[in-house]
Design an enzyme around this catalytic site. Structure first.
Site, short mmCIF file in Angstrom:
data_model
loop_
_atom_site.label_atom_id
_atom_site.label_comp_id
_atom_site.label_asym_id
_atom_site.label_seq_id
_atom_site.Cartn_x
_atom_site.Cartn_y
_atom_site.Cartn_z
N GLU A 179 0.86 -1.20 0.00
CA GLU A 179 0.00 0.00 0.00
C GLU A 179 0.89 1.25 0.00
O GLU A 179 2.04 1.19 0.45
CB GLU A 179 -0.89 -0.07 1.26
N ASP A 180 0.37 2.35 -0.51
CA ASP A 180 1.16 3.58 -0.52
C ASP A 180 1.14 4.31 0.82
O ASP A 180 2.16 4.74 1.33
CB ASP A 180 0.71 4.53 -1.65
N ASP A 205 -3.67 6.29 6.31
CA ASP A 205 -4.10 7.57 6.91
C ASP A 205 -4.89 7.23 8.18
O ASP A 205 -4.30 7.06 9.24
CB ASP A 205 -4.93 8.33 5.85
N PHE A 217 -1.54 16.66 3.11
CA PHE A 217 -1.82 15.87 1.91
C PHE A 217 -0.58 15.81 1.04
O PHE A 217 -0.07 16.84 0.58
CB PHE A 217 -3.01 16.46 1.14
N ARG A 243 1.04 11.88 -10.32
CA ARG A 243 1.62 10.54 -10.33
C ARG A 243 2.96 10.55 -11.08
O ARG A 243 3.76 9.64 -10.93
CB ARG A 243 0.65 9.55 -10.98
P1 5GP Z 1 -7.35 5.46 5.12
O1 5GP Z 1 -8.46 4.48 4.92
O2 5GP Z 1 -6.14 4.88 5.80
O3 5GP Z 1 -7.83 6.71 5.83
O4 5GP Z 1 -6.96 5.99 3.71
C1 5GP Z 1 -6.12 5.36 2.89
C2 5GP Z 1 -6.22 5.93 1.47
O5 5GP Z 1 -6.48 7.35 1.46
C3 5GP Z 1 -4.90 5.77 0.79
O6 5GP Z 1 -4.81 4.52 0.15
C4 5GP Z 1 -4.89 6.92 -0.19
O7 5GP Z 1 -5.55 6.54 -1.37
C5 5GP Z 1 -5.72 8.01 0.47
N1 5GP Z 1 -4.85 9.04 1.12
C6 5GP Z 1 -4.80 9.31 2.44
N2 5GP Z 1 -3.93 10.32 2.69
C7 5GP Z 1 -3.40 10.68 1.49
C8 5GP Z 1 -2.42 11.67 1.10
O8 5GP Z 1 -1.83 12.43 1.88
N3 5GP Z 1 -2.15 11.73 -0.23
C9 5GP Z 1 -2.74 10.93 -1.15
N4 5GP Z 1 -2.40 11.11 -2.42
N5 5GP Z 1 -3.68 10.00 -0.82
C10 5GP Z 1 -4.00 9.87 0.50
#
Ligand code: 5GP
Length: 216
Positions: free
Chosen positions: A132-133, A136, A185, A198
Site C-alpha cells: 500500500e502507498d 491515513d 496531503f 503521479r
Molecule cells: P485510510 O483508509 O487509511 O484513511 O486511507 C487510505 C487511502 O487514502 C490511501 O490509500 C490513499 O488513497 C488516500 N490518502 C490518504 N492520505 C493521502 C495523502 O496524503 N495523499 C494521497 N495522495 N492519498 C492519500
C-alpha cells in the site's frame, strides 16, 4: 514493526526547499515543499525489501493496491527479486493487482475490491504481502484485511511506504513501514490528487495553488 524502526519525517525541519531538487516545471507552483526526495525513497525501499526477505519462509503473493501503490510495488518487487533469505534462497513471487475502494454509510464501513471472490479463493493457504502507498486513518486497510481473511490465506503481511501521524488514526500499524509523515496531503511517487502528480518522483506536500489548480 514499531515506530523506532521507521523514519520519522513529521517535523518542520524535514521539509526541503523546492530549490534544492529538480521539480517538473508543470508542478513548480503546485507543491509547497519536498518531504521525501526520490533517492531517499529508493534507499528506504531497498531496506524494506531486505527486512521482508529476511522474514520470508516461502513463496509470496505480492498484492499491489492500485493505483497509488504501483510505484512502491514496482520498486519493492525489483529489490526483493535480487535478495536471498537467511538460508541463501531467493523468494518465488507471484503478483496480484487489486483496486480497492472504501465506502462508508450510516450503517456499515467496508471495501470493494476489483477482483472477484473466485480470484480471491486462489489466496487460500498462500502467504500474502499487501503493498500500500499510505495509511491515513487505517480504515481502508482494516476493512481490506477483514475481507481477505475470509479467503483463508496462510498468512497476511502488510507494507505501507507511508503512515500519517493523525489524530484520526484507528491505531492500525502495518508490518513494514517506510516513513511516518505529518498530517498533510502528500503527492508524488504515484500518490495522486485527482489523478495528477503521479508523474512526480519526489513525495511532496501539495500547495494551496495545486489544490485549486487540480480541484474537480
Ligand atoms: P485510510 O483508509 O487509511 O484513511 O486511507 C487510505 C487511502 O487514502 C490511501 O490509500 C490513499 O488513497 C488516500 N490518502 C490518504 N492520505 C493521502 C495523502 O496524503 N495523499 C494521497 N495522495 N492519498 C492519500
Amino acid at each position: 514493526m514499531d515506530s523506532s524502526q521507521w523514519i520519522d519525517v513529521t517535523t518542520e525541519k524535514n521539509h526541503y526547499s523546492l530549490d534544492h531538487f529538480v521539480i517538473p516545471t508543470h508542478y513548480e507552483q503546485d507543491v509547497s515543499s519536498i518531504l521525501i526526495p526520490h533517492g531517499v525513497i529508493m534507499d528506504r525501499v531497498n531496506k524494506l525489501a531486505r527486512l521482508i526477505v529476511e522474514e520470508a519462509t516461502g513463496p509470496l503473493v505480492v498484492c499491489c493496491i492500485l493505483k497509488g501503490g504501483h510505484q512502491y510495488f514496482a520498486d519493492l518487487v525489483n529489490a526483493v527479486k535480487k535478495l536471498t533469505n537467511k538460508d541463501g534462497k531467493t523468494i518465488p513471487l507471484s503478483l496480484e493487482f487489486i483496486r480497492v475502494k472504501s465506502y462508508k454509510n450510516d450503517k456499515s464501513e467496508g471495501v470493494t475490491m476489483s477482483i472477484t471472490d473466485e480470484e480471491c479463493n486462489e489466496f487460500k493457504g498462500k502467504n500474502l504481502l499487501i503493498v500500500e502507498d499510505i495509511i491515513d486513518t487505517g480504515a481502508t486497510m482494516v476493512q481490506l484485511l477483514k475481507k481477505l481473511e475470509t479467503f483463508s490465506p496462510k498468512s497476511v503481511k502488510v507494507t505501507s511506504l507511508l503512515i500519517k501521524k493523525t489524530p484520526k488514526s484507528n491505531g492500525y500499524i502495518p508490518d513494514y513501514v517506510g516513513f511516518s509523515i505529518p498530517d498533510e496531503f502528500v503527492v508524488g511517487y504515484a500518490l495522486d490528487y485527482n489523478e495528477y502528480f503521479r508523474d512526480l518522483d519526489h513525495i511532496c506536500v501539495i500547495s494551496e495553488h495545486g489544490k485549486k489548480a487540480y480541484a474537480v
